[in-house]
Motif scaffolding. Structure first.
Motif, short mmCIF file in Angstrom:
data_model
loop_
_atom_site.label_atom_id
_atom_site.label_comp_id
_atom_site.label_asym_id
_atom_site.label_seq_id
_atom_site.Cartn_x
_atom_site.Cartn_y
_atom_site.Cartn_z
N ARG A 171 0.68 -1.23 0.11
CA ARG A 171 0.01 0.03 -0.06
C ARG A 171 0.91 1.14 -0.08
NH1 ARG A 171 -3.25 -3.65 2.68
NH2 ARG A 171 -5.55 -3.28 2.61
N ARG A 172 0.48 2.44 -0.39
CA ARG A 172 1.02 3.60 -0.30
C ARG A 172 1.33 4.06 1.17
NH1 ARG A 172 0.72 7.57 -4.24
NH2 ARG A 172 0.23 9.01 -2.65
N SER A 173 2.34 4.49 1.41
CA SER A 173 2.90 4.99 2.93
C SER A 173 1.77 6.07 3.18
CB SER A 173 4.16 5.53 2.87
OG SER A 173 4.57 6.36 1.96
N ILE A 186 -3.93 -1.98 -6.43
CA ILE A 186 -3.31 -3.00 -5.79
C ILE A 186 -2.94 -2.82 -4.46
CG2 ILE A 186 -0.90 -4.26 -5.96
CD1 ILE A 186 -1.15 -4.06 -9.06
N ALA A 187 -2.98 -3.70 -3.55
CA ALA A 187 -2.54 -3.79 -2.20
C ALA A 187 -1.97 -4.95 -1.76
CB ALA A 187 -3.73 -3.23 -1.40
N GLY A 188 -0.73 -5.29 -1.87
CA GLY A 188 0.01 -6.44 -1.55
C GLY A 188 -0.28 -7.32 -2.61
N GLU A 189 -0.87 -8.32 -2.62
CA GLU A 189 -1.31 -9.20 -3.50
C GLU A 189 -2.69 -9.46 -3.88
OE1 GLU A 189 0.18 -13.38 -3.56
OE2 GLU A 189 2.27 -12.67 -3.02
N GLN A 190 -3.38 -8.25 -3.37
CA GLN A 190 -4.93 -8.28 -3.85
C GLN A 190 -5.13 -7.07 -5.06
OE1 GLN A 190 -7.71 -8.62 -0.33
NE2 GLN A 190 -6.22 -7.60 0.71
N GLY A 201 -5.74 3.77 0.20
CA GLY A 201 -3.94 3.67 0.20
C GLY A 201 -3.52 3.03 -0.74
N TRP A 202 -4.51 2.35 -1.65
CA TRP A 202 -4.10 0.91 -2.67
C TRP A 202 -3.34 1.86 -3.79
CZ3 TRP A 202 -7.31 -3.73 -3.28
CH2 TRP A 202 -7.75 -4.15 -2.07
#
Lengths: 247, 339
Positions: A171-173, A186-190, A201-202
Motif C-alpha cells: 500500500r502507499r505509505s 493493488i494492495a499487496g497481492e490483492q 491507500g491502494w
C-alpha cells in the motif's frame, strides 16, 4: 460435506459458520455453496446471510426462532432450546443435507480498464517496484482471472484473489484523501476496485468506467461474491464512450 | 403533513431500524443508534416500530409544524421546548399548527428521537429510509438535514384522524401550543441513560488471544469515549489492549456492538454505520440490551465492562423484547379506549 466446520456466536443475534482458517478456492466453494443454499431456501427466523472469505454469518431473530421452534419437536433436543442452540441445530441439519461436490456456476464478468494518464497515477511506481515495464504490469494485470471472495469495505467493493505476485506492491505509505470511484488498485497481492469516491491507500493503476454501486437497482452492485473477473485494457476514448453509456 | 427545519442542529438525520438484507453487498446496515428509544417513539404515536424517525445528536434542531400533529420524543434528554415550555418525553404530544419545537441543552444522553404519527416519508433506498452519509444514500437526499428542508410525514392510518381530531376538539379552548396526553411510559421501562455506565459483554471470538493483563484491564478499568467517535464506531480511551502474539486475520463478519482492537491497542465499539466485515481481532461483544446505553454516550463519558455469558445475554434480550411487546399492547389498548 466432510470438512471441519466451526460455529461460533456473533452476539445473540448472529451465528458464524467458519469453513476453514486458510483461504483457498476449495474452502470458498463451500462458503458459496452454503450461503447460496440459505439464500435460495432461507431457514425460518433468519434475517440475512453474509459470506466472507472463509465464513458465512447468519443473522437471525432470537424471538422468532424461539417462538417457531420451541414448541415443536423438529429434531431439536428440548434441553438445549436457547435460540443459539436452535439456530445451530438448524444449520448443522442443513449442512448435513447439502449435496456433496456441487459445482457452483460462477458468472464471468469482463471489466474494461483504462490504464492511462491520470487514471493510473501509481502505474509507474508499481512497474518500478517490480522491475517491470508499465506495459508488462498492464499485461499481467489484465490477463489474469480473479475471484470475488466478498464485498465489503464499501458498498460493492470487491475483494478479489488470484493476482500474480509479479505485480504485488505494498500500500502507499500515505493514503490519498480521495480516490475516485472506479479506480482499480493493488494492495499487496490483492487487487480491488473502489466503488465509491473515498479515501484510500491502494496503488492505483487504472480506472473502469463501469458503475459498481447502483443503489436504485434491484441488484445494487455490479459484482457479487463468487464472480470471476477478467480485466481488459481500453483507451481513454473508449473510456469516455463507455462512461457516457453508463449515464 | 410537513415539518419545516428552521435550524438543523448538530447532526440530524432520518433513520429507521436499518437496511436489512444488503450486507452481503457490502452495504452497511445503518439505522438508528438507540433502537429502543426509536421503537418506543414510534409505538407511542401508533406507528410500526420500524417507521422512519428523526435522530438528533447533542444539539437538537428547530422544527416548525405546519399542521396539527401527534408526535413523541424519546431517547436522550436534549431539553425539548415549545414556546419556552418544556415538552415531556416518552409520551404522545399533540402539537398545534404553527408551533415551533426547539431544543436547548443536553440533560442526559446524546441522541433524541422524534416520531410523528404516520412516520416520516422519504424515498426508500434498498428497502430502508436510513441515511447513510458516507455513500450519500437514503434518508433526506442522503444527507443530514439543513435549514429550510421540508420533511413530509405519511398520513397516519392506525390512529386515524378522528381520534386525534377528538383530542383536539377536547382541548380546542386551550391556548397552549402543545398538549401532552395524560399517559406515558413508566420510568421503570426506561433505560438508565447516564454518563458513566456498566456495559455487559460476552467474550468475542478472539478473546483468548489477548494478554491476560489486557483482559483484566478490559474487565476492570474505566474507559472514556474519545472525541474521534461517530455513528460508525466509538473509540475508547484507557488501558491499551495487547494481543499475546501478532495475528494476521482474514476479514470476518462484525456487527453492532462488536468490540475490535486495532494495532494501536485502543478498542473500538462498532455501531450503526459499521462496515459489514472487519479484519481486527474481536475481543468482546456488547449484549444487545445494553446497546442503547452506549448509543447515548458522548465524548468524555465513560463506561466499564462486565462479562456475561451468551445465555444471560439471550435471556436479557428475550426479556426486553417481551417487555416491548407488552408495552405495544398497552399502548394500542389506550388508543382504542380513547382516553
Amino acid at each position: 460435506m466432510t470438512i471441519n466446520i466451526q460455529f461460533y456466536p456473533l452476539g445473540e443475534q448472529a451465528i458464524v459458520a467458519k469453513f476453514d482458517s486458510e483461504l483457498n478456492e476449495n474452502t470458498y466453494e463451500q462458503v458459496c455453496n452454503f450461503s447460496r443454499s440459505l439464500e435460495q431456501n432461507p431457514i425460518i427466523g433468519t434475517i440475512e446471510t453474509v459470506p466472507t472469505f472463509t465464513t458465512v454469518t447468519i443473522y437471525y431473530d432470537p424471538f422468532e426462532l424461539v417462538r417457531a421452534y420451541q414448541s415443536k419437536d423438529n429434531n431439536i433436543n428440548k434441553s438445549t432450546q436457547s435460540s443459539y442452540n436452535i439456530i445451530l441445530a438448524l444449520i448443522q441439519d442443513r449442512i448435513a443435507k447439502m449435496k456433496k461436490n456441487i459445482t457452483i456456476e460462477h458468472r464471468t464478468i469482463k471489466i474494461p480498464v483504462c490504464y492511462e494518464g491520470d487514471f493510473a497515477p501509481d502505474l509507474e511506481y508499481v512497474a518500478m517496484y517490480n522491475q517491470l515495464s508499465t506495459e508488462e504490469v498492464i499485461q499481467n494485470h489484465s490477463e489474469g482471472e480473479y475471484l470475488v471472495y466478498m464485498l465489503g469495505f464499501a458498498p460493492g467493493f470487491p475483494y478479489m484473489g488470484g493476482m500474480s505476485s509479479k505485480i504485488a506492491t505494498p500500500r502507499r505509505s500515505e493514503p490519498r484523501v480521495l480516490v475516485s470511484a472506479g479506480s482499480v488498485g493493488i494492495a499487496g497481492e490483492q487487487t480491488g476496485i473502489y466503488s465509491l469516491d473515498s479515501p484510500g491507500g491502494w496503488q492505483i493503476i487504472g480506472r473502469t468506467p463501469l458503475t459498481l454501486f447502483q443503489p436504485e437497482n434491484e441488484s445494487p452492485t455490479l459484482l457479487r461474491a463468487g464472480d470471476r473477473i477478467q480485466f481488459y485494457s481500453i483507451s481513454i476514448d473508449e473510456y469516455t464512450v463507455l462512461e457516457e453509456k453508463q449515464k | 403533513m410537513t415539518l419545516k427545519i428552521l435550524k438543523p442542529g448538530m447532526l440530524t438525520t432520518i433513520q429507521d431500524l436499518g437496511r436489512v438484507g444488503y450486507q452481503k453487498y457490502g452495504v452497511v446496515a445503518g439505522g438508528v443508534m438507540d433502537s429502543y428509544a426509536a421503537r418506543i417513539a414510534n409505538l407511542l404515536v401508533g406507528n410500526e416500530e420500524d417507521a422512519a424517525v428523526m435522530e438528533m445528536s447533542m444539539i437538537g434542531p428547530s422544527i416548525e409544524f405546519q399542521e396539527d400533529s401527534l408526535i413523541s420524543i424519546c431517547g436522550g434528554d436534549l431539553s425539548a421546548i415549545i414556546d419556552g415550555e418544556r415538552v415531556p418525553m416518552w409520551r404522545p404530544i399533540i402539537i398545534k399548527a404553527g408551533s415551533c419545537l426547539q431544543f436547548s441543552n443536553v440533560k442526559s444522553g446524546c441522541r433524541a428521537y422524534l416520531s410523528a404519527a404516520g412516520g416520516i416519508s422519504v424515498p426508500e433506498v434498498m428497502g430502508s429510509s436510513s441515511t447513510y452519509l458516507r455513500a450519500a444514500i437514503g434518508g433526506y437526499e442522503g444527507r443530514a438535514l439543513k435549514q429550510g428542508d421540508l420533511i413530509s410525514v405519511h398520513q397516519s392510518d392506525y390512529i386515524g384522524n378522528t381520534k386525534i381530531q377528538s383530542f383536539l376538539q377536547l382541548y380546542s379552548t386551550s391556548l397552549k401550543s402543545f398538549i401532552p396526553l395524560p399517559w406515558f411510559v413508566s420510568e421503570y421501562s426506561l433505560p438508565a441513560y447516564q454518563s458513566q455506565v456498566m456495559i455487559r459483554v460476552m467474550k468475542g471470538r478472539e478473546f483468548e488471544l489477548f494478554q491476560d493483563e489486557s483482559i483484566t484491564s478490559l474487565l476492570s478499568e474505566t474507559f472514556t469515549i474519545h472525541p474521534q467517535s461517530d455513528r460508525m464506531a466509538y473509540r475508547l480511551n484507557g488501558a491499551q489492549i495487547q494481543l499475546k502474539t501478532n495475528l494476521n486475520m482474514i476479514s470476518e463478519a462484525v456487527t453492532m456492538g462488536t468490540i475490535q482492537v486495532p494495532p494501536d491497542g485502543f478498542p473500538r465499539i462498532l455501531l450503526a454505520d459499521r462496515q459489514t466485515t472487519g479484519g481486527y481481532p474481536r475481543i468482546a461483544q456488547v449484549a444487545s440490551v445494553d446497546l442503547p446505553l452506549i448509543a447515548q454516550l458522548k465524548p468524555g463519558d465513560s463506561l466499564m465492562f462486565q462479562e456475561v455469558t451468551l445465555e444471560e445475554a439471550e435471556f436479557l434480550y428475550l426479556q426486553q423484547e417481551k417487555d416491548i411487546h407488552i408495552l405495544k399492547l398497552m399502548i394500542s389498548e389506550r388508543w382504542r379506549r380513547g382516553d
